[in-house]
Design a protein around this motif. Structure first.
Motif, PDB file in Angstrom:
ATOM      1  N   SER A 159     -31.064  37.614  27.548  1.00 33.75           N
ATOM      2  CA  SER A 159     -29.601  36.358  26.565  1.00 33.75           C
ATOM      3  C   SER A 159     -31.516  35.306  25.870  1.00 33.75           C
ATOM      4  O   SER A 159     -31.095  34.885  24.793  1.00 33.75           O
ATOM      5  CB  SER A 159     -29.997  35.335  28.115  1.00 33.75           C
ATOM      6  OG  SER A 159     -31.056  34.934  29.226  1.00 33.75           O
TER       7      SER A 159
ATOM      8  N   ALA B 236     -30.524  33.988  22.397  1.00 34.40           N
ATOM      9  CA  ALA B 236     -31.155  32.584  21.833  1.00 34.40           C
ATOM     10  C   ALA B 236     -32.154  32.484  20.209  1.00 34.40           C
ATOM     11  O   ALA B 236     -32.191  31.845  20.190  1.00 34.40           O
ATOM     12  CB  ALA B 236     -32.119  32.104  23.436  1.00 34.40           C
TER      13      ALA B 236
ATOM     14  N   ILE C 235     -24.996  30.214  16.159  1.00 33.15           N
ATOM     15  CA  ILE C 235     -24.574  29.601  16.742  1.00 33.15           C
ATOM     16  C   ILE C 235     -23.597  29.383  16.882  1.00 33.15           C
ATOM     17  O   ILE C 235     -23.070  29.014  17.988  1.00 33.15           O
ATOM     18  CB  ILE C 235     -25.565  28.119  16.028  1.00 33.15           C
ATOM     19  CG1 ILE C 235     -27.502  28.255  16.656  1.00 33.15           C
ATOM     20  CG2 ILE C 235     -25.322  26.491  17.103  1.00 33.15           C
ATOM     21  CD1 ILE C 235     -28.082  27.216  15.772  1.00 33.15           C
TER      22      ILE C 235
ATOM     23  N   VAL D 281     -21.388  32.497  17.776  1.00 35.20           N
ATOM     24  CA  VAL D 281     -21.491  32.898  19.627  1.00 35.20           C
ATOM     25  C   VAL D 281     -22.391  32.823  19.988  1.00 35.20           C
ATOM     26  O   VAL D 281     -21.442  32.406  21.113  1.00 35.20           O
ATOM     27  CB  VAL D 281     -22.496  34.050  18.508  1.00 35.20           C
ATOM     28  CG1 VAL D 281     -23.441  35.283  19.926  1.00 35.20           C
ATOM     29  CG2 VAL D 281     -22.051  35.537  17.770  1.00 35.20           C
ATOM     30  N   ARG D 282     -23.229  31.874  19.755  1.00 32.47           N
ATOM     31  CA  ARG D 282     -23.627  30.892  21.402  1.00 32.47           C
ATOM     32  C   ARG D 282     -23.008  30.302  20.860  1.00 32.47           C
ATOM     33  O   ARG D 282     -23.443  29.421  23.205  1.00 32.47           O
ATOM     34  CB  ARG D 282     -24.809  30.455  20.162  1.00 32.47           C
ATOM     35  CG  ARG D 282     -25.864  30.485  21.885  1.00 32.47           C
ATOM     36  CD  ARG D 282     -27.831  30.498  20.752  1.00 32.47           C
ATOM     37  NE  ARG D 282     -28.834  29.781  21.128  1.00 32.47           N
ATOM     38  CZ  ARG D 282     -29.624  29.151  20.663  1.00 32.47           C
ATOM     39  NH1 ARG D 282     -30.263  28.714  19.238  1.00 32.47           N
ATOM     40  NH2 ARG D 282     -30.321  28.457  21.487  1.00 32.47           N
ATOM     41  N   VAL D 283     -22.731  28.839  20.803  1.00 29.36           N
ATOM     42  CA  VAL D 283     -22.247  27.904  21.518  1.00 29.36           C
ATOM     43  C   VAL D 283     -20.625  28.808  21.185  1.00 29.36           C
ATOM     44  O   VAL D 283     -19.993  27.837  22.599  1.00 29.36           O
ATOM     45  CB  VAL D 283     -22.253  26.575  20.490  1.00 29.36           C
ATOM     46  CG1 VAL D 283     -21.677  25.459  21.468  1.00 29.36           C
ATOM     47  CG2 VAL D 283     -24.028  26.761  20.724  1.00 29.36           C
ATOM     48  N   PRO D 284     -20.358  29.297  20.470  1.00 28.79           N
ATOM     49  CA  PRO D 284     -18.492  29.151  20.102  1.00 28.79           C
ATOM     50  C   PRO D 284     -17.997  27.468  19.368  1.00 28.79           C
ATOM     51  O   PRO D 284     -16.800  27.980  20.615  1.00 28.79           O
ATOM     52  CB  PRO D 284     -18.133  30.027  21.203  1.00 28.79           C
ATOM     53  CG  PRO D 284     -17.940  30.418  22.204  1.00 28.79           C
ATOM     54  CD  PRO D 284     -19.834  29.512  21.740  1.00 28.79           C
ATOM     55  N   GLN D 285     -18.115  27.141  19.076  1.00 29.74           N
ATOM     56  CA  GLN D 285     -17.539  25.842  18.409  1.00 29.74           C
ATOM     57  C   GLN D 285     -18.445  25.441  17.051  1.00 29.74           C
ATOM     58  O   GLN D 285     -19.722  26.059  17.283  1.00 29.74           O
ATOM     59  CB  GLN D 285     -17.061  24.929  19.804  1.00 29.74           C
ATOM     60  CG  GLN D 285     -18.711  23.749  19.985  1.00 29.74           C
ATOM     61  CD  GLN D 285     -18.599  22.885  21.069  1.00 29.74           C
ATOM     62  OE1 GLN D 285     -18.362  21.652  20.454  1.00 29.74           O
ATOM     63  NE2 GLN D 285     -17.716  23.369  22.381  1.00 29.74           N
TER      64      GLN D 285
END
Lengths: 356, 306
Positions: B14, B18, B209, B212-216
């Motif tokens: 992870s 990040a 971001i 993928v990381r937050v998906p929104q």
């Protein structure tokens, strides 16, 4: 010459006339800590403001300012709004408390309403919702729905409101499931989707399978959807994440309050107040419980909600001990609002220290 | 306190996720600065890439198209910076700051109808048995493709700057644009290409971001990552592998401190929260003790007549 004088006179006259009209129509200001489309806290205040505007139609003027950082910059933003002729200003984040009080001293005729704070003045009222009542219901659901017996809580700042939320969540999760453990992660922000997402992922990596967020964006639910696990809507219903991962939600209902206070300004009856309402008054709503929750658990959660609503049960009812084991509330004793408003300790069983 | 509950394999996996947005933006900015241009608009280009990529991925249903659109969006915004600094000869610092403000506003405008929308999921690399290997499987062989792209870009930029003629020319332009010009190199053209590359990388970082990381999508969701990438380039003394190290260090400690909190380790949260910044700065400052200097023409305005 005469013509210019005449024109100047007309211009001044018009200016006075419009200024006069502007004074007749109350100008209501709103200051938000995040963007008005954060999907949570700020968006919900904004929608309540719009509902208030719709209620009064042309009778009021609404001005808004989003993305205002907490701290010194907030003072500038509030001052600016007061200078531009706002009659009533709602400052909608805890960190706006001191800036609001400072600006209010300079503008004694302007009225201020600060959300979730505790400092009042002749022209500053405070309002908040008893979110901990909602947290009791979501905490209960979290305790029932966890399979790993580990639930997580994403804390924003260590202020009484968040501490109350953590305690209420833990007390009711423990009632639902005596083996439950609660991990708290502080992110030191109200709104930073990437950080909220990382915190959620860290909790999941540690075996947590139900995450309760006390921040403003929908990022934790987005991560839970991707990685598995359950969560709850916070401030807004966030129904788009149902039925999984969103099990239920705590919804803030500000619109009736905004309408009432604006009406008071129009009527000239506004006075500083200290409003703290919960489920019973309709300021805290519980979102539809998802079909993921078995029927009997859903019924129990609804019964809990009903008992809080009727006043029969208070989420902080003894016997309760503080984290260090000392007695806080004796059997049957109910916490008083003063202690709750300034809550700065964990109840017994919550691990870790509160950052000072 | 129970550190044993932290799984190092998951932690490393992870932290790579990040670190990727910072890494992508920083490696792009490194090339820009090596060409002697100081573009402070990284944050603006990232957020523009985030919404451009998000919108394209949602409309077409393909994350791949999304990333291409993100790179194009970031590069398109950097064209504005090109016009201001390379043709209108405006000050780099002021133009870059303006680019950030403009990008934040523009992305909020484009993103109005994308709140609460879910992007299509991005596939992870699946190498069958390799991905199932213990320990190295989850770390090395089951990330999404963009994580590998980030590492590959660092290697490519390093090789380009160190071994190729093109890299030498780029560095010459950054060190002394007058000398490079006298030798017949097209200073402005080279700088434009570098700026566009930087914009595309920042756009990719932003889309990572939002996809993928937050998906929104949320307004202002990059929340200052661009500034961290900018600082990282300086602290890494303009060296590609140090940028990688710095990004992983920063991303790693950010993830580690959240994990330590979740595991209930008895270190005050304030120290944990500041640790990514302090440790990254200390490590990179120690590394850069070998007197690596900034490109000599960094941030200076070039005109062929002077």
């Amino acid at each position: 010459m005469k013509l210019t004088k005449l024109l100047a006179g007309v211009a001044i006259g018009l200016g006075l006339a419009t200024a006069g009209m502007a004074q007749d129509k109350p100008k209501i200001g709103f200051i938000y800590v995040g963007p008005v489309n954060d999907g949570g806290w700020s968006q919900h205040h904004h929608e309540a403001a719009m509902a208030m505007k719709e209620h009064f139609g042309d009778a009021v003027e609404v001005v808004e300012r989003e993305n205002v950082p907490e701290g010194a910059d907030a003072e500038r933003a509030i001052t600016d709004m007061a200078l531009k002729g706002a009659d009533l200003i709602f400052t909608t984040s805890f960190g706006f408390m001191d800036p609001t009080i400072n600006v209010a001293k300079k503008f004694p005729k302007v009225k201020f309403e600060h959300a979730t704070g505790y400092k009042t003045a002749d022209n500053v009222g405070v309002y908040s919702a008893r979110f901990y009542e909602g947290r009791a219901v979501t905490g209960f659901l979290a305790g029932k729905m966890t399979k790993t017996n580990k639930i997580g809580y994403i804390g924003s700042f260590p202020i009484p409101e968040v501490i109350r939320g953590i305690n209420s969540t833990f007390i009711h999760a423990k009632k639902a499931n005596p083996d439950v453990e609660l991990s708290v992660v502080w992110v030191n922000t109200w709104f930073d989707p990437a950080k909220e997402a990382d915190a959620t992922q860290a909790l999941i990596d540690q075996g947590v399978d139900v995450v309760l967020a006390h921040t403003d964006s929908t990022a934790p639910l987005a991560v839970l959807e991707k990685s598995g696990g359950y969560g709850f809507g916070q401030a807004a219903d966030m129904a788009e994440f149902g039925p999984k991962p969103r099990l239920s939600s705590i919804i803030d209902e500000w619109a009736p309050y905004y309408i009432a206070r604006t009406q008071a300004v129009i009527d000239g009856t506004w006075a500083s107040d200290n409003t703290w309402d919960g489920i019973a008054a309709g300021m805290v709503g519980i979102g539809e419980i998802s079909s993921e929750v078995p029927a009997e658990i859903k019924a129990e959660a609804e019964a809990l909600k009903a008992s809080i609503e009727s006043g029969e049960y208070h989420p902080f009812t003894g016997p309760l001990n503080k984290q260090d084991g000392s007695t806080w509330l004796a059997e049957g004793e109910v916490a008083d609002d003063g202690t709750l408003a300034g809550m700065n300790f964990y109840v017994e069983g919550v691990k870790g220290d509160i950052p000072q | 306190m129970d550190i044993s509950s932290i799984n190092p394999v998951l932690l490393i996996a992870s932290l790579m996720v990040a670190a990727t947005p910072i890494l992508l933006a920083a490696i792009g900015e490194l090339v820009v600065e090596k060409a002697g241009v100081l573009n402070l608009g990284v944050e603006g280009m990232m957020i523009t890439g985030a919404i451009a990529g998000f919108a394209a991925a949602v409309e077409t249903g393909s994350p791949f198209v999304g990333f291409v659109a993100a790179a194009a969006g970031g590069a398109a915004l950097s064209m504005l910076f090109v016009l201001l600094t390379q043709f209108a000869l405006a000050n780099h610092v002021a133009s870059g700051l303006a680019l950030t403000l403009f990008g934040l506003g523009l992305s909020a405008l484009i993103g109005q109808s994308y709140g609460g929308v879910k992007p299509p999921p991005i596939g992870k690399l699946d190498l069958g048995p390799l991905s199932d290997l213990p320990v190295i499987g989850p770390i090395l062989f089951s990330q999404d493709l963009v994580v590998y792209l980030g590492i590959a870009l660092v290697a490519a930029v390093w090789a380009l700057l160190k071994f190729t003629r093109a890299g030498l020319v780029l560095r010459a332009v950054g060190e002394s644009h007058d000398a490079a010009h006298a030798l017949g190199y097209k200073v402005v053209r080279i700088r434009i290409l570098a700026i566009l590359f930087g914009g595309a990388c920042a756009g990719l970082g932003g889309a990572y971001i939002s996809l993928v990381r937050v998906p929104q999508w949320t307004d202002g969701m990059t929340a200052g990552v661009g500034w961290i990438a900018l600082a990282l380039v300086v602290f890494a003394s303009w060296r590609p592998w140090r940028v990688l190290l710095g990004a992983y260090l920063f991303g790693g400690i950010t993830v580690l401190q959240l994990n330590l909190q979740a595991a209930g380790v008895a270190i005050p949260v304030e120290y944990l929260a500041m640790s990514p910044y302090i440790i990254t700065i200390v490590v990179l400052v120690i590394l850069s003790a070998d007197k690596n200097k900034a490109p000599a023409s960094l941030g200076r305005i070039f005109h062929a007549s002077q």
